[in-house]
Design an enzyme around this catalytic site. Structure first.
Site, mmCIF file in Angstrom:
data_model
loop_
_atom_site.group_PDB
_atom_site.id
_atom_site.type_symbol
_atom_site.label_atom_id
_atom_site.label_comp_id
_atom_site.label_asym_id
_atom_site.label_seq_id
_atom_site.Cartn_x
_atom_site.Cartn_y
_atom_site.Cartn_z
ATOM 1 N N ASP A 104 2.951 -1.093 -11.315
ATOM 2 C CA ASP A 104 3.778 -0.926 -10.122
ATOM 3 C C ASP A 104 4.620 -2.150 -9.782
ATOM 4 O O ASP A 104 4.611 -2.641 -8.652
ATOM 5 C CB ASP A 104 2.889 -0.569 -8.921
ATOM 6 C CG ASP A 104 2.119 0.718 -9.142
ATOM 7 O OD1 ASP A 104 1.123 0.699 -9.893
ATOM 8 O OD2 ASP A 104 2.522 1.751 -8.588
ATOM 9 N N HIS A 147 -0.306 -9.009 -4.146
ATOM 10 C CA HIS A 147 -0.976 -8.308 -5.261
ATOM 11 C C HIS A 147 -1.011 -9.131 -6.549
ATOM 12 O O HIS A 147 -1.704 -8.760 -7.492
ATOM 13 C CB HIS A 147 -0.260 -7.000 -5.586
ATOM 14 C CG HIS A 147 -0.245 -6.022 -4.461
ATOM 15 N ND1 HIS A 147 -1.411 -5.542 -3.892
ATOM 16 C CD2 HIS A 147 0.786 -5.437 -3.781
ATOM 17 C CE1 HIS A 147 -1.082 -4.699 -2.915
ATOM 18 N NE2 HIS A 147 0.228 -4.625 -2.825
ATOM 19 N N ASP A 184 -0.570 -6.034 6.093
ATOM 20 C CA ASP A 184 0.131 -5.078 5.221
ATOM 21 C C ASP A 184 -0.796 -3.879 4.979
ATOM 22 O O ASP A 184 -2.008 -4.001 5.060
ATOM 23 C CB ASP A 184 0.443 -5.782 3.904
ATOM 24 C CG ASP A 184 1.296 -4.955 2.964
ATOM 25 O OD1 ASP A 184 2.494 -5.202 2.894
ATOM 26 O OD2 ASP A 184 0.739 -4.046 2.298
ATOM 27 N N HIS A 186 -1.367 -2.380 2.222
ATOM 28 C CA HIS A 186 -2.025 -2.417 0.916
ATOM 29 C C HIS A 186 -3.024 -3.558 0.865
ATOM 30 O O HIS A 186 -2.847 -4.578 1.533
ATOM 31 C CB HIS A 186 -0.993 -2.604 -0.199
ATOM 32 C CG HIS A 186 0.024 -1.503 -0.259
ATOM 33 N ND1 HIS A 186 1.247 -1.588 0.366
ATOM 34 C CD2 HIS A 186 -0.024 -0.284 -0.858
ATOM 35 C CE1 HIS A 186 1.935 -0.469 0.151
ATOM 36 N NE2 HIS A 186 1.180 0.344 -0.577
ATOM 37 N N TYR A 317 8.876 -0.567 4.001
ATOM 38 C CA TYR A 317 9.897 0.175 3.239
ATOM 39 C C TYR A 317 10.742 1.121 4.072
ATOM 40 O O TYR A 317 11.709 1.669 3.573
ATOM 41 C CB TYR A 317 9.217 0.896 2.062
ATOM 42 C CG TYR A 317 8.414 -0.099 1.271
ATOM 43 C CD1 TYR A 317 9.057 -0.994 0.420
ATOM 44 C CD2 TYR A 317 7.035 -0.242 1.464
ATOM 45 C CE1 TYR A 317 8.345 -1.984 -0.246
ATOM 46 C CE2 TYR A 317 6.319 -1.224 0.802
ATOM 47 C CZ TYR A 317 6.977 -2.096 -0.041
ATOM 48 O OH TYR A 317 6.280 -3.083 -0.679
HETATM 49 C C1 XS6 Z 1 1.315 5.387 -4.351
HETATM 50 C C2 XS6 Z 1 1.878 4.505 -5.433
HETATM 51 C C3 XS6 Z 1 2.005 3.125 -4.926
HETATM 52 C C4 XS6 Z 1 3.365 1.172 -5.389
HETATM 53 C C5 XS6 Z 1 2.642 0.286 -4.529
HETATM 54 C C6 XS6 Z 1 3.300 -1.033 -4.377
HETATM 55 C C7 XS6 Z 1 2.877 -1.636 -3.093
HETATM 56 C C8 XS6 Z 1 3.642 -2.843 -2.738
HETATM 57 C C9 XS6 Z 1 3.285 -3.318 -1.375
HETATM 58 N N1 XS6 Z 1 2.291 6.209 -3.727
HETATM 59 N N2 XS6 Z 1 2.582 2.258 -5.864
HETATM 60 N N3 XS6 Z 1 2.281 -4.147 -1.229
HETATM 61 O O1 XS6 Z 1 3.854 -2.979 -0.393
HETATM 62 O O2 XS6 Z 1 1.923 -4.619 -0.087
HETATM 63 ZN ZN ZN Z 2 2.267 -3.171 1.216
#
Ligand code: XS6
Ligand code: ZN
Length: 651
Positions: A104, A147, A184, A186, A317
């Site tokens: 990703d 990440h 965040d 994630h 986003y």
């Molecule tokens: C699920 C697939 C997610 C991308 C995630 C990247 C996250 C980046 C971010 N629909 N794949 N990290 O915002 O904090």
């Molecule tokens: Zn995020």
């Protein structure tokens, strides 16, 4: 004179904004639905919003320099750095291939340059804060960082900006303890891995998890991953197992997990992985917390570490939600009052389950959580079929634009008896000549001046204020009556062992929380809450007063302190600071004449200076814990934000 001048200059410490347009100069060059949301507009739109609202101009702008290899190697391996270094010279096909070894993420010929700027921006923010050039600040960066791992790019991240910044601060400024708050949506697994055995860095992250069904789908993102070896207890994961979490859910986690632990940890510096994909409208997070919640999250962290707070952008986003959230965070860093958070119905069932799990997983590491109940055997019902819960409805993706807020022209006003000098950064209000006799046979001189001060707050001409009266105890009841004539709801926080509040309005127009170390004389009811403690006032502030205050949503906070109160002066100052998150910052403090030492420090907090650090908090007394828990227990049917588990949810 010189002394006075330097003090003035020093006290005007500002907010840094670290940004460089260069970080917009890379983008996805091929088709990839996973990566297409990470666009240059994320930065341009956020930055333009800061300019449009006049916020950028109020910040100290700091130019960005690239981080060096040495900086990057604080967290990453030599091999990884060398591999990324080659990307500017790769063909499109090579870049695609290179990208494929990671998850990703995408590469671009200019991303290495931008990634070095992103790390550099985070470090420059640390420099500005640690050298005292500014008090706090925000870095708007791309690519994000949380990440990325020692030898891997991941989730749009190349280098771990925040992890490097934390290490950099420790190495260059003798910072011992760093708190990293990752709001965040994630899980910043890269930050977790970097510090999981390190007790000097406390990493807190909440994240969409859905029992491991959500990206990055890691077992180690769950609540029971608490850190390793010496670092056990210094990694706090709060998994969200449902989408649609709201302001109440976020605030409950701050009040019942993060703040108590953070104050016990006592950081020297606070860094935020400030991603705004946890806000409403975000396609990744699918949560429902509104942008104004970030004003509160920011505010609640601003009295830790003497105010040394650095926000570093991660995700986000939905360009509207992102830019509004960024503005609210920066506005708060600048000292503007946070907007009153509307609609706090209390945490949802799934959030309560998460909160309960985290508290019980951490009870052996943090004395503030020692009393948290042990986790009962896994409850299947909340895992699979949360019927009837508000969070299963379609996520709401419409929200009102945050209102344009004009900070009151007068920040801090004081009503003082004759002969008392006006404290620094306060303005003395003229006395009302007709009020010489005052109320109650002269016990309360200048009461009408105090009411005039409150009226100024109501009209938003004055933000907050301080009044010295000859007898706080006598002044309280008549004052509360007068204030309720002005305001719909008044939160009265009463600190003191003696004095009785008699005949208060009982229609819910005031909520009184009375802190003392004497057993309450009056009966507890929904709107009168006596809190009897020996020492644990700070814990009570987080787990009781803030949740009550947020849920009640007063238009004015009256904070009164009886002479001779046993509350520590630094705890008092923290209280003055924290309460300003309520009522749009309209806090009126009542002190007794003669409490000279308190006047200065109260005025300092009211004027927006961070409170002094409390030092690492001692373990709370067992009797205080018992008293607090039983109070919370009794009150949580009326006040849902006091809940920390689903078991009392009888409705
Ligand atoms: C699920 C697939 C997610 C991308 C995630 C990247 C996250 C980046 C971010 N629909 N794949 N990290 O915002 O904090
Ligand atoms: Zn995020």
């Amino acid at each position: 004179m010189i002394n006075r001048l330097t003090r003035r200059v020093y006290s005007k410490m500002g907010t840094a904004l670290v940004y460089d347009e260069e970080m917009t100069r890379y983008k996805l060059l091929w088709i990839d639905p996973v990566c297409e949301i990470e666009t240059p507009e994320r930065l341009t739109v956020s930055h333009e919003a800061l300019i449009r609202k006049g916020l950028a101009a109020r910040c100290v702008s700091i130019p960005v320099q690239e981080a060096t290899d040495e900086n990057i190697l604080l967290i990453h391996s030599k091999e990884y750095l060398e591999a990324v270094k080659k990307t500017p010279y790769m063909t499109l096909e090579d870049l695609k291939d290179f990208t494929l070894q990671y998850g990703d993420v995408y590469f671009h010929p200019n991303i290495y340059h931008c990634a070095k700027l992103a790390v550099g921006a985070a470090m420059q923010l640390i420099d500005a804060v640690m050298t005292g050039k500014v008090r706090n600040g925000m870095a708007l960066v791309r690519p994000p960082g949380h990440h990325s791992m020692r030898s891997a790019a991941n989730g749009f991240c190349v280098f771990n900006n925040v992890a490097i910044a934390a290490k950099y601060a420790q190495q260059n400024y003798g910072v011992q303890r760093v708190l990293i708050v990752d709001w965040d949506i994630h899980h910043g697994q890269g930050v977790q891995y970097a510090f999981e055995d390190d007790p000097s860095v406390l990493y807190f992250s909440w994240h969409r998890y859905e029992h491991q069904k959500f990206w990055p789908n890691l077992r180690e993102s769950d609540y029971d991953c608490v850190g390793k070896d010496k670092g056990a207890g210094f990694n706090i994961n709060v998994p969200w197992n449902k989408t649609g979490m709201q302001n109440s859910d976020y605030l409950a986690v701050f009040c019942h997990i993060l703040l108590p632990v953070a104050y016990e940890f006592c950081p020297d510096l606070v860094l935020v992985c400030a991603g705004f994909d946890s806000a409403i409208g975000d396609p990744e997070g699918e949560m429902c917390a509104t942008p104004d919640i970030f004003a509160h999250l920011t505010h609640l962290l601003m009295n830790l570490a003497g105010g040394k707070l650095c926000l570093i952008l991660e995700g986000g986003y939905n360009l509207t939600s992102l830019s509004q959230s960024v503005c609210l965070a920066v506005q708060t860093l600048l000292g503007d009052p946070a907007p009153r958070p509307a609609n706090l119905p209390g945490p949802c069932k799934s959030a309560l389950e998460s909160i309960h799990s985290v508290r019980s997983a951490h009870r052996k590491y943090w004395s503030c959580l020692k009393h948290a109940a042990e986790k009962p055997p896994s409850d299947v019902s909340t895992k699979c079929m949360e019927g009837g819960d508000s969070t299963v409805t379609e996520p709401n993706t419409a929200w009102p634009e945050p209102p344009v807020q004009v900070p009151p022209p007068l920040h801090t006003a004081a009503v003082l008896p004759e002969g008392v000098a006006c404290p620094d950064r306060c303005s003395s209000l003229p006395q009302d000549p007709d009020s010489e006799e005052g109320f109650d046979g002269g016990a309360v001189s200048k009461l009408s001046s105090v009411t005039a001060l409150a009226a100024g707050m109501k009209k938003n001409e004055i933000r907050n204020g301080l009044a010295l009266v000859s007898d706080v105890s006598m002044a309280m009841t008549p004052l509360i009556w007068q204030l309720t004539a002005l305001e719909q709801r008044v939160l009265a926080v009463w600190v003191g062992d003696t004095g009785v509040l008699s005949e208060l309005p009982e229609d819910g127009k005031t909520l009184t929380v009375h802190f003392s170390n004497e057993a309450p004389k009056e009966h507890i009811c929904r709107y009168y809450i006596p809190v009897c403690l020996q020492k644990g006032f700070m814990q009570a502030a987080f787990s009781l007063l803030l949740p009550l205050g947020y849920e009640y949503d007063p238009g004015l906070v009256l904070l009164a302190r009886m002479p001779g109160s046993s509350m520590d002066e630094s705890v008092w100052q923290q209280l003055v600071g924290l309460l300003q998150g309520l009522a749009g910052g309209h806090v009126l403090v009542l002190l007794q004449e003669g409490e000279k030492d308190l006047v200065g420090m109260t005025a300092s907090s009211l004027s927006g200076r961070p409170a002094f650090s409390l030092g690492q908090l001692p373990a709370p007394l067992a009797e205080d814990v018992a008293a607090l828990e039983s109070l919370r227990h009794r009150l949580q049917t009326d006040w849902k934000l006091l809940q920390t588990s689903g078991e009392f949810n009888v409705t």
